[in-house]
Each structure stands twice: as C-alpha cells, then as structure tokens.
Design a protein around this motif. Structure first.
Motif, PDB file in Angstrom:
ATOM      1  N   ASP A   1       6.621   1.153   6.470  1.00  0.00           N
ATOM      2  CA  ASP A   1       5.215   0.803   6.201  1.00  0.00           C
ATOM      3  C   ASP A   1       4.593   1.737   5.187  1.00  0.00           C
ATOM      4  OD1 ASP A   1       2.691  -0.227   6.425  1.00  0.00           O
ATOM      5  OD2 ASP A   1       2.302   0.555   8.425  1.00  0.00           O
ATOM      6  N   ASP A   2       4.504   1.417   3.945  1.00  0.00           N
ATOM      7  CA  ASP A   2       4.842   0.135   3.355  1.00  0.00           C
ATOM      8  C   ASP A   2       5.655   0.402   2.099  1.00  0.00           C
ATOM      9  OD1 ASP A   2       4.745  -2.643   2.854  1.00  0.00           O
ATOM     10  OD2 ASP A   2       2.815  -2.530   1.884  1.00  0.00           O
TER      11      ASP A   2
ATOM     12  N   GLU B   1       2.495  -7.347   3.099  1.00  0.00           N
ATOM     13  CA  GLU B   1       3.358  -7.016   4.243  1.00  0.00           C
ATOM     14  C   GLU B   1       3.046  -7.932   5.433  1.00  0.00           C
ATOM     15  OE1 GLU B   1       2.363  -3.138   5.801  1.00  0.00           O
ATOM     16  OE2 GLU B   1       0.264  -3.430   5.329  1.00  0.00           O
TER      17      GLU B   1
ATOM     18  N   HIS C   1       0.849  -1.194   0.000  1.00  0.00           N
ATOM     19  CA  HIS C   1       0.000   0.000   0.000  1.00  0.00           C
ATOM     20  C   HIS C   1       0.876   1.232   0.000  1.00  0.00           C
ATOM     21  CE1 HIS C   1       0.499   0.862   4.370  1.00  0.00           C
ATOM     22  NE2 HIS C   1       0.564  -0.443   4.495  1.00  0.00           N
TER      23      HIS C   1
ATOM     24  N   GLU D   1      -5.164   1.424   2.704  1.00  0.00           N
ATOM     25  CA  GLU D   1      -5.029   0.270   3.605  1.00  0.00           C
ATOM     26  C   GLU D   1      -5.090   0.692   5.068  1.00  0.00           C
ATOM     27  OE1 GLU D   1      -2.917  -2.724   6.150  1.00  0.00           O
ATOM     28  OE2 GLU D   1      -2.434  -0.621   5.823  1.00  0.00           O
ATOM     29  N   GLU D   2      -4.445   1.808   5.378  1.00  0.00           N
ATOM     30  CA  GLU D   2      -4.339   2.228   6.783  1.00  0.00           C
ATOM     31  C   GLU D   2      -5.689   2.639   7.361  1.00  0.00           C
ATOM     32  OE1 GLU D   2      -1.917   1.641   8.508  1.00  0.00           O
ATOM     33  OE2 GLU D   2      -0.051   1.773   7.361  1.00  0.00           O
TER      34      GLU D   2
END
Ligand SMILES: [Zn+2]
Length: 456
Positions: free
Chosen positions: A125-126, A186, A88, A159-160
């Motif tokens: 990340d990421d 991940e 992501h 994604e987060e």
C-alpha cells in the motif's frame, strides 16, 4: 487472449524490482492534517523517481499540485478520452518497529514459507502499484510506444490522511475540461476470495464504494447521588438505543453489483455463496441475502448498511448519576440505501424521543461504474492475459473508501483494482506489522501493467 506482450526481459524485471525496493526505502509517512509530516522524504522520493525512470521523467510533462502531488501527462496521439492511473506514495506510520521481523524501511527481501517477499511498510500500500505503473510506462517509452490517447499518472502524497492531493488534482482536471474515459485506483486484488471458499482465484474490481456517515446520539437527564437512582438513568437509555441499533439495524439489500457477484461465484463456491445463488435464481431475494451474509464478515458488510457504535461517553465519577450521555455511531452506507432513510431508520429503532440524533457527516455511496462495456473489458482482457482464463473476475462494492471517489464527478468508469496476487494473510498485513508482498506477485502485477499500458 494470452501473450498480449512478449514475456518480460529478465533485466527489465530485475531493474523494476530494484526500483520498487528503492521507493519503499524512503519513509514517506503522512500525518493527519499534514502539519506533523516530515516533507524531506517526499522531496527525496520525487527526485528518486526522476533518477530511476529517466525516460518517463524526460518525456512526460510533470505538474506538482499542492506542493507534493505529482501529475504526469503522457501525451497520446489525441487528447480525447484520457486514462488516469492513480497511486499514492504516502504510507501509514509504524507503531512498534520492534514487532517487525525486519526494519520496516530497509526493504529487505525475506523468505516467508519458502518464498521471497518484500517485507516493508508500503510494499503493498501503495508503492507496489506505483512501482508497477512507473516501470511499465518507462519500458513502453523505451520501446517507442505512444498511447492512442493521453494517460495521466496521478501520484498523491496524503491519501492515508484523507488529504487534499486527489481532490485538488480532480479540480484541476475538471477546470481544464478533462473527462477521463477510465480511472484506476488501488482496490480489489487477485487471489483467495474474501467471501469464503471459492474453487478458483477471484479478481475483485471495485465499481463503487459505500457512503459514510457519523451520527451523535445524546440525551440529558437529571443527575443526583447514585444512592437513590431514578428508575432509568441516562446511561441505560443510551445503552438500550445502542443495542436496538445493533440488533435491528438497517434492512439489508442486494444491489445489482452483488447479484452479479453472487451469480458469478455461485457455481464455484461450495457453501453459503452457492446457496445464495440458488435462492436468487428461485426468486428468494431475502433468503439469498441471508445466506450470502454468512459467507464471511466481508460478505455481510457488502449487503448491509451497518451502524457501529464507536465512542461512548457519560458520567464524571463513580457515585454520581450522569447528567449527559452520548455515543458516536459510524455508518457505511450501501449503494441503494439513501442516507436520509438510514437516519430515519435509526430514529425509528431507537424509539426514545428523549435521545437527540445529530448528523455530523453523511455521504451517499459513490456512483456505480459499469461492469460491462469497453473500459471494463479492457481491464478484464489484461487480467486474463496475465493470470489465465480461469480466474473469476467480479465487480464488487468496496466496504472502505478510496481517493478514487473524487473522480466519479468527471468520469463514469472509475475502478478500484490492484493487479497483485495475495493470500488473505498478505492482504491483512496492509497497514499492519510485516506488510509484505511476494516478489513473484510483484512480477505478475508488472506483467499486467506492461501489457495494459500498451493498450491505452
Ligand atoms: Zn492505499
């Protein structure tokens, strides 16, 4: 087993690091519900990818899904059994810039303990995975390599914030009948064990992730003036329930994944994990669980479904007996525990018919991908090629959740693994102040991706 590809050219490495830093410099911060997100950096990010990886951009087809997710397709010699490499490109916000050693989006290289690190939001990340995958594919194309079967690069934008990027891509692939033989997202890393001391580097590959749940406990009771209270007010009954859940919880269990993890690490781990392995061999499952759970908080979480009370509310003012009290209980459900049984158990330990239990959300643990067979072996082969034969590769169940769970409906082999070496402190910098990755770790990860993509 070593040297599946020749050593990386210095120019290639320099270019890959420069591109990695450039991608980290773009503040692609996602906000819950997408509404507050500033999309301009996301557009800039996609333009940057086109400019920095021209071969990849020129020869892979690119589909934009939900306006910002990127789905690249690298055509193989056949279109059967494709592989999906996920990452992501959104990052979490920075709460207090002044607490950072360097500005979080400057992509400065800073000496930490005598070693150069990229200190920046997203350095782990990421965008580490993203930059590693992009560089490896770009290089493979330049060298004239074509994969045996299709490779999809699925790079999402929310994604987060648990957004729709990955679910939408999976829907699209499913509609087209695409059944990936392998999906990598991940997850586990290379380095110090999160399970207490181990006399070797450990590489954890996530093969499943825990289910999730949220319960609301609530009760009503007569109110009144606090000068003449009832024998037991609502807050006390609720507190009793919370303590009962905490103390008596859900019976822990060992999944096959945990058994394998304990048996692999046992001979190399002085202390509780070794003891757990010994007890397991002696057939004392309960003893093994108990010993393993003392190795670290991570180990404890791995063998338990732990209910955690997070939000508690009751009362309006200091001198009035509350008429209502409620609490939210967050659950992470281990594979092997059925969500319905977990709720029954909570009801049973509370043992107060006046307390209502409402299920707000309840999801099973994700299916467990095999820790053997061709796809598993493929990843392990390239881990050993990169990190040597002495690292211990173990399957584990992610205590947290990742976007990759969406793929379990269309693929049997979904793995959570980031090929970067990190210390526990570096790992804990993720989502925190001074997020950082040693440049040497980035280069090792790059080595992994470079050899791995040429085996697809
Ligand atoms: Zn992430």
């Amino acid at each position: 087993m070593r040297n599946l590809v020749p050593p990386l050219e210095p120019d290639f490495v320099d270019q890959a690091i420069e591109n990695y830093r450039a991608l980290v410099r773009i503040p692609t911060i996602s906000r819950l519900g997408d509404r507050g997100t500033n999309w301009a950096p996301f557009e800039q990010f996609r333009e940057d990818i086109a400019a920095r990886y021209p071969q990849l951009h020129g020869s892979l087809s690119l589909e934009i899904v939900r306006e910002h997710a990127m789905l690249f397709r690298w055509r193989g010699m056949t279109d059967t059994e494709p592989t999906v490499l996920m990452a992501h490109y959104d990052v979490v916000p920075v709460e207090d810039e002044s607490a950072w050693t360097v500005p979080p989006f400057a992509a400065d290289i800073v000496d930490v303990d005598g070693e150069p690190h990229l200190v920046a939001r997203g350095s782990i990340d990421d965008k580490a995975s993203l930059a590693g995958i992009l560089a490896a594919v770009e290089q493979a194309i330049i060298s004239g390599f074509t994969p045996r079967s299709d490779v999809y690069l699925a790079f999402t934008h929310n994604e987060e914030v648990l957004g729709d990027g990955t679910p939408s891509i999976v829907q699209l692939l499913e509609k087209r009948g695409v059944r990936p033989r392998l999906v990598i997202d991940e997850g586990g890393i290379v380095g110090e064990s999160i399970l207490g001391p181990v006399n070797a580097d450990v590489v954890c590959i996530g093969v499943s992730e825990k289910g999730t749940g949220t319960l609301r406990l609530s009760l009503s009771a007569p109110g009144g003036h606090s000068a003449v209270p009832p024998l037991e007010e609502a807050t006390v009954r609720l507190a009793r329930a919370i303590v009962a859940i905490h103390d008596r919880g859900i019976t822990p269990l060992l999944s096959d994944v945990n058994r394998r993890l304990i048996r692999t690490l046992g001979p190399h781990a002085p202390g509780p994990v070794a003891e757990a392995a010994r007890l397991l061999d002696a057939g004392d499952e309960a003893g093994a669980i108990e010993s393993f759970a003392t190795a670290s908080l991570n180990a404890r979480a791995m063998v338990h479904t732990i209910p955690v009370t997070t939000v508690v509310s009751a009362g309006m003012t200091a001198n009035a007996i509350p008429e209502r009290a409620s609490a939210l209980v967050s659950l992470r459900i281990a594979p092997g525990h059925s969500p319905a049984d977990v709720v029954d158990r909570v009801r049973q330990v509370i043992d107060d018919d006046g307390i209502a239990i409402e299920v707000i959300e309840l999801k099973d643990a994700s299916p467990v991908s095999p820790s053997e067979g061709a796809e598993w072996d493929l990843i392990v082969r390239h881990i050993h090629a990169t990190y040597g034969d002495d690292v211990l590769v173990v399957p584990y169940v992610n205590n947290g959740g990742t976007d990759s769970r969406n793929y379990t409906g269309i693929s049997d082999s979904v793995y959570r693994f980031s090929p970067y070496r990190m210390s526990l402190a570096q790992r804990e910098s993720l989502h925190a102040i001074d997020e950082r990755l040693p440049i040497s770790s980035f280069v090792e990860g790059l080595t992994f991706y470079t050899s791995f993509v040429r085996d697809l």
